[in-house]
Design an enzyme around this catalytic site. Structure first.
Site, mmCIF file in Angstrom:
data_model
loop_
_atom_site.group_PDB
_atom_site.id
_atom_site.type_symbol
_atom_site.label_atom_id
_atom_site.label_comp_id
_atom_site.label_asym_id
_atom_site.label_seq_id
_atom_site.Cartn_x
_atom_site.Cartn_y
_atom_site.Cartn_z
ATOM 1 N N VAL A 136 -7.188 11.344 19.407
ATOM 2 C CA VAL A 136 -6.510 12.668 20.034
ATOM 3 C C VAL A 136 -5.816 13.306 19.281
ATOM 4 O O VAL A 136 -5.244 13.268 18.551
ATOM 5 C CB VAL A 136 -5.699 11.893 21.538
ATOM 6 C CG1 VAL A 136 -5.153 13.543 22.122
ATOM 7 C CG2 VAL A 136 -7.143 10.914 22.067
ATOM 8 N N CYS A 137 -6.374 14.655 18.944
ATOM 9 C CA CYS A 137 -6.194 15.137 18.660
ATOM 10 C C CYS A 137 -4.168 15.512 18.642
ATOM 11 O O CYS A 137 -4.179 16.573 19.847
ATOM 12 C CB CYS A 137 -6.512 16.960 18.186
ATOM 13 S SG CYS A 137 -4.613 18.166 17.743
ATOM 14 N N VAL A 138 -3.261 15.427 18.214
ATOM 15 C CA VAL A 138 -1.864 15.604 18.611
ATOM 16 C C VAL A 138 -1.418 16.602 18.969
ATOM 17 O O VAL A 138 -0.528 16.973 20.100
ATOM 18 C CB VAL A 138 -0.461 15.385 17.349
ATOM 19 C CG1 VAL A 138 -1.012 15.531 16.088
ATOM 20 C CG2 VAL A 138 0.914 14.511 18.120
#
Lengths: 133, 98, 134
Positions: free
Chosen positions: A80-82
């Site tokens: 998941v992209c931070v």
């Protein structure tokens, strides 16, 4: 073949995550490796363990988790992209502590990491397929 | 190359843009609401020639879910998710017209 | 490791959805990976690099200025569809003057923006290893 997937949309609102899941499942059954699934934009919402659909509906988050997409070190490759995640309230334990929030909501089959993981997936994989709106 | 289109030509211009931009060896896979563009309708001329060349695929599950199996343009090839995977493997770089 | 060719396909304008700004965020990260990067602006994507964007009235960040930084990261292949511009009553003169300094040509300042036909975009796309869409 090594295949990676990018998902731009959240669960239930849009078919993108369902299609990507069916694609990933078929690829694994076909003997291919899913190197990484990268969740971006609203796609980060696919990682919330607080997701509770009605009993007669599919649980998209658990479906992804059950595919068990991991690397050789046993770390999840549902990434998941931070930046996108923090904007939308998807947190793991360390981000919750860092930001003074009393709980976290990421499903343990997912991990939060940087956008570099998407580029790296493009470099390391034979194919990268995007699912979005 | 494999180009996927997931929106109806009545809703978005993604199929038109895809067709305007693809090379002669590329194939198109219609998925999700993109399968509406696989049916016989006022926009069918957009894909009729490509379909006759055997270069248009549609995802069977999406076609059946939308109840349009009997309304498809001639020579559209139906694939399941395994067929989708095979298209990705066979056709090199894939482009999603999201 | 061999350098791969990455294309970023931009088909939406800047502020109605999040895709444009989050696409640009990926491009900035990609600069650190020393890969061959191209950006394509097709359909309403051409509005991402139009000159004179002002977000004061909508309370959102004006990220269009960030495109000027791309040249410093050696991201200097921004292909814009001539047909998409024409359909929208636009021309190359309406776009931001995005430039880079060419290290192979005595650091001469050159334009990063290349207005090309869809047929040329098709040829460029055919050579890519990875295409990101947002």
């Amino acid at each position: 073949m090594k295949i990676s997937i990018q998902i731009n949309e959240g669960p239930y609102q849009h078919q993108a995550s369902d299609t990507a899941y069916q694609f990933a499942k078929a690829a694994i059954e076909r003997g291919h490796e899913i190197f990484r699934v990268f969740f971006y934009h609203d796609g980060v919402n696919n990682a919330s363990r607080f997701t509770i659909p009605p009993q007669d509906d599919r649980n998209i988050v658990n479906q992804w988790a059950e595919l068990g997409i991991k690397n050789a070190n046993g770390e999840p490759e549902l990434v998941v992209c931070v930046a996108a995640a923090l904007r939308r309230g998807i947190l793991d334990e360390s981000e919750a502590i860092k930001n003074g929030i009393d709980c976290n909501n990421i499903h343990p089959a997912f991990r939060i990491s940087g956008l570099g993981q998407l580029i790296e997936a493009g470099i390391q994989s034979d194919r990268l397929v995007v699912f979005g709106d | 190359m494999l180009h996927t289109v997931n929106k109806s030509s009545f809703e978005r211009n993604s199929l038109k843009s895809c067709i305007n931009t693809i090379d002669d060896t590329s194939v198109i896979l219609l998925i999700e609401d993109g399968v509406i563009s696989a049916t016989k309708n006022i926009n069918s001329s957009m894909i009729a020639n490509l379909a006759n060349q055997g270069r248009v695929y549609a995802l069977q599950g999406d076609v059946e879910a939308r109840g349009v199996s009997s309304k498809l343009v001639d020579n559209i090839k139906l694939v399941d998710y395994t067929g989708f995977v095979d298209l990705v493997v066979e056709h090199g770089t894939s482009v999603s017209w999201v | 490791m061999a350098i791969k060719k990455f294309m970023y396909l931009n088909r939406r304008s800047s502020f109605g959805t999040v895709y444009a700004i989050e696409s640009l965020e990926v491009v900035l990260v990609a600069a650190a990976f020393d890969q061959d990067v191209s950006l394509a602006f097709i359909d309403d994507g051409v509005y991402q690099i139009i000159e004179g964007q002002n977000t004061n009235g909508i309370g959102m960040k004006n990220f269009s200025k960030t495109f000027h930084a791309l040249g410093d990261y050696e991201i200097n292949k921004l292909y814009v569809s001539a047909e998409s511009l024409e359909e929208r009553g636009l021309s190359a003169d309406d776009l931001m003057p995005l430039v880079y300094e060419d290290e192979d040509d005595n650091w001469v300042e050159k334009s990063s923006v290349k207005v090309v036909s869809n047929a040329e975009i098709s040829k460029i796309m055919s050579k890519q290893d990875v295409c990101f869409s947002f």
